[in-house]
Design a protein around this motif. Structure first.
Motif, PDB file in Angstrom:
ATOM      1  N   ASP A  77     -15.537   0.579  -4.091  1.00  0.00           N
ATOM      2  CA  ASP A  77     -14.460   0.457  -5.032  1.00  0.00           C
ATOM      3  C   ASP A  77     -14.449  -0.954  -5.563  1.00  0.00           C
ATOM      4  O   ASP A  77     -13.903  -1.118  -6.526  1.00  0.00           O
ATOM      5  N   ASN A  81     -16.027  -2.281  -9.767  1.00  0.00           N
ATOM      6  CA  ASN A  81     -14.936  -2.799 -10.573  1.00  0.00           C
ATOM      7  C   ASN A  81     -15.080  -4.307 -10.701  1.00  0.00           C
ATOM      8  O   ASN A  81     -13.842  -4.775 -11.160  1.00  0.00           O
ATOM      9  N   ASP A  83     -16.098  -6.269 -12.844  1.00  0.00           N
ATOM     10  CA  ASP A  83     -15.470  -6.753 -14.169  1.00  0.00           C
ATOM     11  C   ASP A  83     -14.254  -6.867 -14.537  1.00  0.00           C
ATOM     12  O   ASP A  83     -13.746  -7.276 -15.363  1.00  0.00           O
ATOM     13  N   ALA A  84     -13.469  -6.337 -13.694  1.00  0.00           N
ATOM     14  CA  ALA A  84     -12.049  -6.108 -13.669  1.00  0.00           C
ATOM     15  C   ALA A  84     -11.164  -7.096 -13.097  1.00  0.00           C
ATOM     16  O   ALA A  84     -10.086  -7.076 -12.827  1.00  0.00           O
TER      17      ALA A  84
END
Length: 95
Positions: A77, A81, A83-84
């Motif tokens: 998880d 992600n 890059d966020a």
């Protein structure tokens, strides 16, 4: 914090290798002297290092000032992600 297992390190490597070549997450390292943290590197105009740590219930990414910038219940998880992550696309602030 809690130390990373060999299977977690393999999972981190597999997730990183699955990223496209131009992804903001450009590499990772297990420093060895701190077996409770992994370094995540990015290169977008300049190098920057984030620290990945874990607790009994979650994984955390910290910035250079040890501020939590991301938290997730699993490595997948969190790292799918990456890059966020807030600030990962920002240049390193000059002090």
């Amino acid at each position: 914090m809690i130390v990373f297992t060999p299977s977690e390190l393999e999972q981190i490597d597999a997730l990183w290798r699955a990223c496209p070549i131009d992804h903001v997450w450009t590499g990772w390292a297990f420093p060895g002297n701190c077996d409770d943290e992994v370094w995540i590197f990015r290169n977008k105009a300049n190098w920057r290092r984030f620290t990945l740590c874990k607790s009994r219930t979650a994984y955390y990414i910290y910035d250079e000032k040890r501020r939590i910038v991301a938290k997730a219940p699993s490595l997948e998880d969190l790292l799918l992600n990456v890059d966020a992550v807030p600030g990962i696309n920002d240049p390193l602030p000059l002090d």
